[in-house]
Design an enzyme around this catalytic site. Structure first.
Site, PDB file in Angstrom:
ATOM      1  N   LYS A  99       0.874  -1.266   0.005  1.00  0.00           N
ATOM      2  CA  LYS A  99      -0.354  -0.050   0.040  1.00  0.00           C
ATOM      3  C   LYS A  99       0.875   1.329   0.117  1.00  0.00           C
ATOM      4  O   LYS A  99       2.108   1.184   0.319  1.00  0.00           O
ATOM      5  CB  LYS A  99      -0.983  -0.016   1.180  1.00  0.00           C
ATOM      6  CG  LYS A  99      -0.277   0.190   2.483  1.00  0.00           C
ATOM      7  CD  LYS A  99       0.122   1.470   3.120  1.00  0.00           C
ATOM      8  CE  LYS A  99       0.637   1.448   4.466  1.00  0.00           C
ATOM      9  NZ  LYS A  99       1.600   2.718   4.759  1.00  0.00           N
ATOM     10  N   ASP A 128      -2.837  -1.744   9.808  1.00  0.00           N
ATOM     11  CA  ASP A 128      -2.846  -1.753   8.562  1.00  0.00           C
ATOM     12  C   ASP A 128      -3.396  -3.117   7.824  1.00  0.00           C
ATOM     13  O   ASP A 128      -3.655  -3.020   6.696  1.00  0.00           O
ATOM     14  CB  ASP A 128      -1.462  -1.389   7.593  1.00  0.00           C
ATOM     15  CG  ASP A 128      -0.796  -0.196   7.910  1.00  0.00           C
ATOM     16  OD1 ASP A 128      -1.521   0.780   8.522  1.00  0.00           O
ATOM     17  OD2 ASP A 128       0.380   0.008   7.989  1.00  0.00           O
TER      18      ASP A 128
HETATM   19  P1  ATP Z   1       4.174  -0.062   7.772  1.00  0.00           P
HETATM   20  O1  ATP Z   1       4.064   0.432   6.451  1.00  0.00           O
HETATM   21  O2  ATP Z   1       2.848  -1.092   8.200  1.00  0.00           O
HETATM   22  O3  ATP Z   1       4.658   0.438   9.297  1.00  0.00           O
HETATM   23  P2  ATP Z   1       6.395  -1.260   7.018  1.00  0.00           P
HETATM   24  O4  ATP Z   1       6.476  -1.492   5.564  1.00  0.00           O
HETATM   25  O5  ATP Z   1       7.396   0.054   7.332  1.00  0.00           O
HETATM   26  O6  ATP Z   1       5.292  -1.361   7.563  1.00  0.00           O
HETATM   27  P3  ATP Z   1       7.347  -3.884   7.153  1.00  0.00           P
HETATM   28  O7  ATP Z   1       8.049  -4.363   5.902  1.00  0.00           O
HETATM   29  O8  ATP Z   1       6.110  -4.548   7.370  1.00  0.00           O
HETATM   30  O9  ATP Z   1       7.413  -2.436   7.599  1.00  0.00           O
HETATM   31  O10 ATP Z   1       8.241  -4.566   8.327  1.00  0.00           O
HETATM   32  C1  ATP Z   1       8.885  -3.998   9.450  1.00  0.00           C
HETATM   33  C2  ATP Z   1       9.365  -5.018  10.183  1.00  0.00           C
HETATM   34  O11 ATP Z   1       8.554  -6.142  10.927  1.00  0.00           O
HETATM   35  C3  ATP Z   1      10.543  -5.794   9.817  1.00  0.00           C
HETATM   36  O12 ATP Z   1      11.568  -5.012   9.829  1.00  0.00           O
HETATM   37  C4  ATP Z   1      10.655  -7.040  10.039  1.00  0.00           C
HETATM   38  O13 ATP Z   1      11.564  -7.469  11.448  1.00  0.00           O
HETATM   39  C5  ATP Z   1       9.072  -7.404  10.812  1.00  0.00           C
HETATM   40  N1  ATP Z   1       8.543  -8.438  10.069  1.00  0.00           N
HETATM   41  C6  ATP Z   1       7.299  -9.408  10.673  1.00  0.00           C
HETATM   42  N2  ATP Z   1       6.817 -10.083  10.009  1.00  0.00           N
HETATM   43  C7  ATP Z   1       7.165  -9.371   8.658  1.00  0.00           C
HETATM   44  C8  ATP Z   1       6.589 -10.013   7.310  1.00  0.00           C
HETATM   45  N3  ATP Z   1       6.102 -10.776   7.187  1.00  0.00           N
HETATM   46  N4  ATP Z   1       7.347  -9.134   6.329  1.00  0.00           N
HETATM   47  C9  ATP Z   1       8.268  -8.228   6.624  1.00  0.00           C
HETATM   48  N5  ATP Z   1       8.519  -7.896   7.735  1.00  0.00           N
HETATM   49  C10 ATP Z   1       7.945  -8.609   8.664  1.00  0.00           C
END
Ligand code: ATP
Length: 318
Positions: free
Chosen positions: A9, A139
């Site tokens: 997203k 989210d």
């Molecule tokens: P958001 O935009 O919802 O805040 P994000 O895109 O910034 O999320 P993610 O890629 O979802 O961040 O990952 C954040 C942290 O979550 C990662 O550094 C990882 O350690 C942990 N994590 C746990 N499960 C997952 C997964 N299935 N995919 C990616 N990261 C994961």
């Protein structure tokens, strides 16, 4: 075996309006799915084991993975189905950059809820799935709904918008740079708490939430007015993330310059960053912007993607 595609997203609009008694922030957001997807394979196991396999070194494969937590939650809520069905092996082919503000982990959790509902015939409704999703992360309900939606509360209250323009996002992220979402919100609180609305007053909160429905971004999306969508991009978290990450500030400035020359519609950071995106209504232009951003920085650490707006969050592959 069931294969699902879980879309990332972007936030077209993110405004922080106050503090909630539960410690989260009260938000008003407009979120959009983009076609940059992780592939999730679910393989049933006869024992109640949960096994995660992932090809990305930063993604944990233990109980802290959001996909693992999604299976655990289903196993807890549906014990008799778990006794009949057992567990699941989940293979995540990561395409969504990690720690990027693109909700990669939430999209994976959403795919697992959606997939187990299908595999184990749980008969959950869209609302039922979203309620479970909200327990895993703010989210996740949006990732289940997909398309374009208004998200309020801590992000988990989702109102899907029927139409959104057919746009393309050019997304750029330094692979080695991640932003912690809790850090971004805590820093915002430390610096901007004095601007927060007093949400103890229920009428104020309802008025503030409903204002997004009549807001300029929703009007632009509903009218499928691409130029106005570009002009209304907004993200409060830029105020804390950009000063702390000068490379991301530079990336945004350069992408905005390139976009201006190439007919782009607007440039913004997504969520808590550090991904920066530029919108365009033309696929050829998107490819040009992607090439120019790559060649301007000429840095193998900078990954640049083109992702069309998507109408779904999770798609089951036939
Ligand atoms: P958001 O935009 O919802 O805040 P994000 O895109 O910034 O999320 P993610 O890629 O979802 O961040 O990952 C954040 C942290 O979550 C990662 O550094 C990882 O350690 C942990 N994590 C746990 N499960 C997952 C997964 N299935 N995919 C990616 N990261 C994961």
């Amino acid at each position: 075996m069931l294969t699902l595609l879980a879309n990332a997203k972007i936030n077209l609009y993110l405004e922080i309006i106050g503090s909630r008694p539960d410690g989260f922030h009260e938000l008003v957001m407009v979120m959009q799915s983009v076609n940059l997807a992780d592939r999730i394979d679910l393989k049933p196991l006869n024992t109640p084991t949960i096994r995660i396999i992932c090809n990305h070194p930063q993604v944990p494969t233990d109980h802290t993975n959001l996909a693992y937590k999604a299976v655990s939650l289903i196993q807890k809520r549906f014990p008799s189905r778990t006794n009949q069905r057992g567990g699941v092996e989940i293979t995540i082919d990561k395409k969504i950059p990690v720690g990027a503000g693109l909700a990669g982990g939430s999209a994976n959790a959403a795919a697992v809820l959606f997939g187990l509902d299908m595999l184990w015939q749980l008969g959950l409704t869209r609302i039922g799935l979203q309620e479970l999703g909200a327990e895993l992360g703010s989210d996740v309900p949006f990732c289940l709904a997909g398309g374009c939606a208004i998200a309020t509360g801590r992000g988990e209250e989702v109102d899907v918008l029927r139409k959104s323009p057919k746009l393309f996002a050019v997304l750029a992220k330094y692979e080695s740079t991640s932003v912690s979402t809790p850090w971004a919100y805590q820093t915002y609180r430390a610096e901007f708490e004095h601007t927060y609305l007093n949400l103890d007053n229920f009428a104020t909160l309802e008025e503030r939430r409903s204002r997004i429905h009549a807001g300029k971004m929703v009007e632009a999306v509903s009218a499928q007015n691409a130029a106005k969508v570009g002009a209304q991009l907004h993200n409060d978290l830029e105020k804390v993330v950009l000063p702390a990450y000068p490379k991301v500030t530079q990336l945004k400035a350069t992408m905005a310059d390139i976009a201006r020359d190439r007919g782009g519609l607007g440039t913004m950071m997504s969520g808590s960053g550090p991904t920066v995106f530029t919108l365009t209504d033309n696929l050829v232009q998107a490819g040009t912007i992607q090439r120019e951003v790559r060649s301007h920085f000429n840095d193998p650490d900078l990954k640049v993607y083109v992702a069309p707006f998507a109408t779904h969050g999770i798609v089951a592959r036939p």
